[in-house]
Design a protein around this motif. Structure first.
Motif, PDB file in Angstrom:
ATOM      1  N   ARG A  82     -14.463  40.812  44.829  1.00  0.00           N
ATOM      2  CA  ARG A  82     -13.790  39.454  44.847  1.00  0.00           C
ATOM      3  C   ARG A  82     -12.865  39.344  46.008  1.00  0.00           C
ATOM      4  O   ARG A  82     -12.291  40.511  46.573  1.00  0.00           O
ATOM      5  CB  ARG A  82     -12.927  39.432  43.550  1.00  0.00           C
ATOM      6  CG  ARG A  82     -13.025  37.983  43.017  1.00  0.00           C
ATOM      7  CD  ARG A  82     -12.404  37.766  41.643  1.00  0.00           C
ATOM      8  NE  ARG A  82     -11.356  38.372  41.506  1.00  0.00           N
ATOM      9  CZ  ARG A  82     -10.807  38.535  40.216  1.00  0.00           C
ATOM     10  NH1 ARG A  82     -11.228  38.434  39.136  1.00  0.00           N
ATOM     11  NH2 ARG A  82      -9.635  39.498  39.995  1.00  0.00           N
ATOM     12  N   TRP A  89     -18.885  44.429  41.094  1.00  0.00           N
ATOM     13  CA  TRP A  89     -20.295  45.018  40.863  1.00  0.00           C
ATOM     14  C   TRP A  89     -20.458  46.230  41.726  1.00  0.00           C
ATOM     15  O   TRP A  89     -19.988  45.949  42.806  1.00  0.00           O
ATOM     16  CB  TRP A  89     -21.525  44.124  41.036  1.00  0.00           C
ATOM     17  CG  TRP A  89     -22.706  44.599  40.811  1.00  0.00           C
ATOM     18  CD1 TRP A  89     -23.406  45.247  41.924  1.00  0.00           C
ATOM     19  CD2 TRP A  89     -23.655  44.747  39.721  1.00  0.00           C
ATOM     20  NE1 TRP A  89     -24.630  45.503  41.487  1.00  0.00           N
ATOM     21  CE2 TRP A  89     -24.870  45.100  40.200  1.00  0.00           C
ATOM     22  CE3 TRP A  89     -23.325  44.170  38.437  1.00  0.00           C
ATOM     23  CZ2 TRP A  89     -25.877  45.437  39.429  1.00  0.00           C
ATOM     24  CZ3 TRP A  89     -24.421  44.246  37.595  1.00  0.00           C
ATOM     25  CH2 TRP A  89     -25.916  44.694  37.837  1.00  0.00           C
ATOM     26  N   THR A 384     -16.341  30.504  44.081  1.00  0.00           N
ATOM     27  CA  THR A 384     -16.892  31.617  42.993  1.00  0.00           C
ATOM     28  C   THR A 384     -17.952  32.208  43.617  1.00  0.00           C
ATOM     29  O   THR A 384     -18.656  32.853  42.579  1.00  0.00           O
ATOM     30  CB  THR A 384     -17.261  30.985  41.700  1.00  0.00           C
ATOM     31  OG1 THR A 384     -18.156  29.983  42.015  1.00  0.00           O
ATOM     32  CG2 THR A 384     -16.014  30.354  40.940  1.00  0.00           C
ATOM     33  N   GLU A 387     -18.412  35.954  42.023  1.00  0.00           N
ATOM     34  CA  GLU A 387     -18.632  35.938  40.725  1.00  0.00           C
ATOM     35  C   GLU A 387     -19.767  35.440  40.374  1.00  0.00           C
ATOM     36  O   GLU A 387     -20.815  35.953  39.576  1.00  0.00           O
ATOM     37  CB  GLU A 387     -17.713  35.115  39.857  1.00  0.00           C
ATOM     38  CG  GLU A 387     -16.112  35.519  39.753  1.00  0.00           C
ATOM     39  CD  GLU A 387     -15.340  35.130  41.119  1.00  0.00           C
ATOM     40  OE1 GLU A 387     -15.964  34.812  42.252  1.00  0.00           O
ATOM     41  OE2 GLU A 387     -13.966  35.085  41.126  1.00  0.00           O
ATOM     42  N   ASP A 388     -20.458  34.398  41.134  1.00  0.00           N
ATOM     43  CA  ASP A 388     -21.612  33.872  40.756  1.00  0.00           C
ATOM     44  C   ASP A 388     -22.848  34.860  41.036  1.00  0.00           C
ATOM     45  O   ASP A 388     -23.976  34.902  40.200  1.00  0.00           O
ATOM     46  CB  ASP A 388     -21.933  32.602  41.427  1.00  0.00           C
ATOM     47  CG  ASP A 388     -21.061  31.471  40.965  1.00  0.00           C
ATOM     48  OD1 ASP A 388     -20.430  31.602  39.891  1.00  0.00           O
ATOM     49  OD2 ASP A 388     -20.832  30.397  41.551  1.00  0.00           O
ATOM     50  N   VAL A 390     -22.372  37.990  41.001  1.00  0.00           N
ATOM     51  CA  VAL A 390     -22.533  39.051  39.768  1.00  0.00           C
ATOM     52  C   VAL A 390     -23.191  38.483  38.493  1.00  0.00           C
ATOM     53  O   VAL A 390     -23.932  39.172  37.810  1.00  0.00           O
ATOM     54  CB  VAL A 390     -20.989  39.720  39.506  1.00  0.00           C
ATOM     55  CG1 VAL A 390     -21.082  40.450  38.376  1.00  0.00           C
ATOM     56  CG2 VAL A 390     -20.697  40.299  40.915  1.00  0.00           C
ATOM     57  N   LYS A 391     -23.021  37.265  38.318  1.00  0.00           N
ATOM     58  CA  LYS A 391     -23.570  36.706  37.010  1.00  0.00           C
ATOM     59  C   LYS A 391     -25.064  36.909  37.216  1.00  0.00           C
ATOM     60  O   LYS A 391     -25.859  37.318  36.263  1.00  0.00           O
ATOM     61  CB  LYS A 391     -23.356  35.222  36.954  1.00  0.00           C
ATOM     62  CG  LYS A 391     -21.928  35.098  36.124  1.00  0.00           C
ATOM     63  CD  LYS A 391     -21.818  33.545  35.993  1.00  0.00           C
ATOM     64  CE  LYS A 391     -20.332  33.245  35.692  1.00  0.00           C
ATOM     65  NZ  LYS A 391     -19.790  31.881  36.236  1.00  0.00           N
ATOM     66  N   ARG A 392     -25.641  36.501  38.513  1.00  0.00           N
ATOM     67  CA  ARG A 392     -27.082  36.629  38.712  1.00  0.00           C
ATOM     68  C   ARG A 392     -27.756  37.979  38.611  1.00  0.00           C
ATOM     69  O   ARG A 392     -28.720  38.468  38.161  1.00  0.00           O
ATOM     70  CB  ARG A 392     -27.709  36.005  39.692  1.00  0.00           C
ATOM     71  CG  ARG A 392     -27.328  34.648  40.252  1.00  0.00           C
ATOM     72  CD  ARG A 392     -27.953  33.978  41.289  1.00  0.00           C
ATOM     73  NE  ARG A 392     -27.588  34.298  42.449  1.00  0.00           N
ATOM     74  CZ  ARG A 392     -26.275  33.873  43.230  1.00  0.00           C
ATOM     75  NH1 ARG A 392     -25.533  33.010  42.530  1.00  0.00           N
ATOM     76  NH2 ARG A 392     -26.031  34.325  44.462  1.00  0.00           N
ATOM     77  N   ARG A 394     -26.124  40.414  36.770  1.00  0.00           N
ATOM     78  CA  ARG A 394     -26.283  40.784  35.441  1.00  0.00           C
ATOM     79  C   ARG A 394     -27.577  40.349  34.440  1.00  0.00           C
ATOM     80  O   ARG A 394     -27.860  41.067  33.793  1.00  0.00           O
ATOM     81  CB  ARG A 394     -24.893  40.555  34.663  1.00  0.00           C
ATOM     82  CG  ARG A 394     -23.643  41.181  35.359  1.00  0.00           C
ATOM     83  CD  ARG A 394     -22.614  41.274  34.281  1.00  0.00           C
ATOM     84  NE  ARG A 394     -21.289  42.025  34.966  1.00  0.00           N
ATOM     85  CZ  ARG A 394     -21.102  42.984  35.250  1.00  0.00           C
ATOM     86  NH1 ARG A 394     -22.153  44.031  34.954  1.00  0.00           N
ATOM     87  NH2 ARG A 394     -19.941  43.366  35.901  1.00  0.00           N
ATOM     88  N   ALA A 395     -27.795  39.059  35.114  1.00  0.00           N
ATOM     89  CA  ALA A 395     -28.715  38.477  34.334  1.00  0.00           C
ATOM     90  C   ALA A 395     -30.352  39.053  34.778  1.00  0.00           C
ATOM     91  O   ALA A 395     -30.907  39.450  33.745  1.00  0.00           O
ATOM     92  CB  ALA A 395     -29.004  36.748  34.625  1.00  0.00           C
TER      93      ALA A 395
END
Ligand SMILES: Cc1cc2nc3c(=O)[nH]c(=O)nc-3n(C[C@H](O)[C@H](O)[C@H](O)COP(=O)(O)OP(=O)(O)OC[C@H]3O[C@@H](n4cnc5c(N)ncnc54)[C@H](O)[C@@H]3O)c2cc1C
Length: 399
Positions: A82, A89, A384, A387-388, A390-392, A394-395
Motif C-alpha cells: 500500500r 500481499w 484503492t 487493495e483491489d 490484492v482482492k483479485r 485472494r479471489a
C-alpha cells in the motif's frame, strides 16, 4: 505453391519481427529483415510469457525446449504494497504458493527481454538481418510489389509482402492509416540497480523474486527482479504530456533528479517504497507512454500488414504487449506458411486473402488486449489500486 518464391520484408527486429522470422525460417521460407539499430540492443526488463500468448508462439517456432531452459518460472511471484508502506500481499513469504514441476509453465514465467531476443536471434540466419537500415517510406512499386526507401538513401525493390514490425512510430503503418499514437496520460521514470545481490541485499530482499507493485491515485511504483541480477523500477505519474519537459527537473543530473522526483511526487509514501526508488541508482530514463486507440484497425491492403506494437501499441499496465506481438507473429507466420506450402492456394486463397484473414482475427484480439490494458491502467492509478489487486489475488488463490 506460388510459382516463384515470395519476396518478404520484415521491418524492425524487435520481438514481433524476430518471432515471425523464426517461424518463417522454421518453414524454410526466405525473408529479409531491415532494422534501424546498427546492432542488437541487449537491454530491457523482464517479460512474462503466457501459455496462450508468447509461449504458444515459441512452440510454433520450435523454440519451446530452449525457452524452458532460459525462462524463470520461479519469478512468477507478486508483492503488493500500500502507498503507506504496509505490505498487503507477499508471494515470496506469507502468501507463497506451492507450484508443482508439471504446472510451472502454466502461469506467467518470466524471461529477460535480452535473453528472449538473443534466443530469437539465434534462430534466424544472421545474413537475413540488415542492421542500420532505417525505413523512411514504403511506396508501391512495379505491379503489386512495394519498394522500401531507407534513411541512408538506399532502396530495396519488388517486395510481395511488407510486414511492419517497426513498433510505436511505425513507418509502414502510414501506408495503411493516418492514425498515430496518442499520449496515454502516464509518464514515468525507469530506473535500474545493477548487481543488487552484491551491492544492495536490502533491495533484493524487499523486491523479492518477482515483481513488487504499489498502486494508488495518480501514481504507481513497480519494480522487477531481472535474471541478470539487476532490479528495474518504474515510478509512474498521471500527468500532462509535456510533464517531462516542463516539470523543472533536470534529467541530465540523475541523482538530484531522482531525489527531487521522489520528494515532490512520492513524499507521502512509506519509507521502503521511497528507498526502492532512491536506491535504484544505475540508470534513469524519463518516458511518456503512448497508445493507439482501443479498437484500432485499418482497411486491408494487399501486400502490406502490421504486427506487434505497430498494430496495437498499448501501455505496459497489463503486461500483454509482447504476448500480443508474438501471437500476431504466429498467426501471420502460419498463414504465410500455409500459403507458401500450397495448402491455402488449393483452397483458392491468395496472399491478399491470407493477410485479410490474419487482420480479421487481429483486430478483435488486439482490441481485447488494449481494452484489458486500459481497464488495468485505470485500476492501478485509482485510490484503492493496491487493495483491489490484492482482492483479485485472494479471489484467484482462495486465501
Ligand atoms: C517501459 C515498458 C515496459 C514494458 N513491459 C512489458 C511487460 O512487462 N510485458 C509485456 O508483454 N510488454 C511490455 N512492454 C511492451 C513491449 O515491450 C512491447 O509490446 C514489445 O516490445 C513489442 O514488440 P515489437 O517487436 O512489436 O516492437 P518493438 O519492441 O518496439 O520493436 C520494434 C523494432 O523496430 C525497429 N524500428 C523502428 N522504426 C524503424 C524503422 N523506421 N526502420 C527500421 N526499423 C525500425 C526498432 O528499432 C525496434 O527494434 C513494455 C513496454 C515499455 C515501454
Amino acid at each position: 505453391m506460388p510459382s516463384s518464391p515470395l519476396k518478404i520484408a520484415l521491418i524492425g527486429a524487435g520481438p514481433a519481427a524476430l518471432t515471425l522470422a523464426s517461424i518463417l525460417h522454421h518453414h524454410n521460407i526466405p525473408f529479409s529483415i531491415y532494422e534501424s539499430s546498427p546492432s542488437p540492443r541487449n537491454q530491457g526488463g523482464t517479460l512474462d510469457l503466457h501459455p496462450s500468448g508468447g509461449q504458444l508462439a515459441l512452440r510454433a517456432a520450435g523454440l519451446w525446449e530452449e525457452f524452458t531452459k532460459l525462462s524463470r518460472p520461479e519469478s512468477d511471484v507478486m508483492k503488493v504494497v500500500r502507498r503507506d508502506g504496509v505490505v498487503l500481499w507477499d508471494g515470496n513469504g506469507a502468501d507463497a504458493r506451492e507450484v508443482g514441476e508439471e504446472e510451472k509453465f502454466n502461469g506467467r514465467p518470466e524471461i529477460d527481454r535480452a535473453v528472449l531476443m538473443e534466443m530469437l536471434l539465434g534462430a534466424v540466419p544472421a545474413e537475413l538481418i540488415h542492421w542500420g537500415k532505417k525505413l523512411a517510406e514504403v511506396v508501391p512499386g512495379v505491379g503489386e510489389t512495394y519498394d522500401l526507401h531507407f534513411a541512408d538513401s538506399s532502396t530495396e525493390r519488388g517486395f510481395d509482402l511488407v510486414v511492419g514490425a517497426d513498433g510505436a512510430w511505425s513507418k509502414v503503418r502510414t501506408l495503411l492509416t493516418p492514425t498515430q499514437p496518442h499520449y496515454s496520460g502516464i509518464s514515468l521514470i525507469e530506473l535500474s540497480a545493477l548487481d543488487v545481490a552484491a551491492t544492495n541485499p536490502w533491495l533484493v530482499q524487499y523486491v523479492g523474486r518477482g515483481s513488487c507493485f504499489s498502486f494508488g491515485e495518480g501514481r504507481t511504483i513497480q519494480a522487477q527482479r531481472i535474471g541478470d541480477g539487476s532490479v528495474r523500477t518504474y515510478a509512474c505519474l498521471r500527468v500532462p504530456e509535456s510533464f517531462i519537459h516542463d516539470c523543472g527537473i533536470d534529467w541530465s543530473k540523475p541523482d538530484s533528479a531522482r531525489q527531487e522526483y521522489v520528494e515532490r511526487y512520492f513524499g507521502d509514501c512509506g519509507d521502503d517504497l521511497k528507498r526502492l526508488v532512491l536506491e535504484s541508482r544505475d540508470q534513469l530514463i524519463p518516458r511518456a507512454l503512448y497508445q493507439l486507440p482501443v479498437g484500432f484497425c485499418w482497411d486491408s491492403r494487399p501486400g502490406v500488414t502490421l504486427i506487434g506494437d505497430a498494430a496495437h501499441l498499448m501501455t505496459p499496465f497489463a503486461g500483454v504487449g509482447v504476448n500480443a506481438a508474438m501471437v500476431d507473429a504466429m498467426e501471420l507466420g502460419e498463414g504465410i506458411a500455409g500459403f507458401v506450402e500450397g495448402g491455402l492456394e488449393r483452397e483458392g486463397k491468395s496472399l491478399a486473402t491470407v493477410i485479410k484473414d490474419y487482420e480479421t482475427e487481429l483486430f478483435p484480439r488486439g482490441g481485447k488486449f488494449a481494452q484489458k490494458t486500459m481497464v488495468n491502467m485505470n485500476k492501478h492509478f485509482s485510490a484503492t489500486g493496491s487493495e483491489d489487486l490484492v482482492k483479485r489475488l485472494r479471489a484467484a488463490y482462495g486465501n
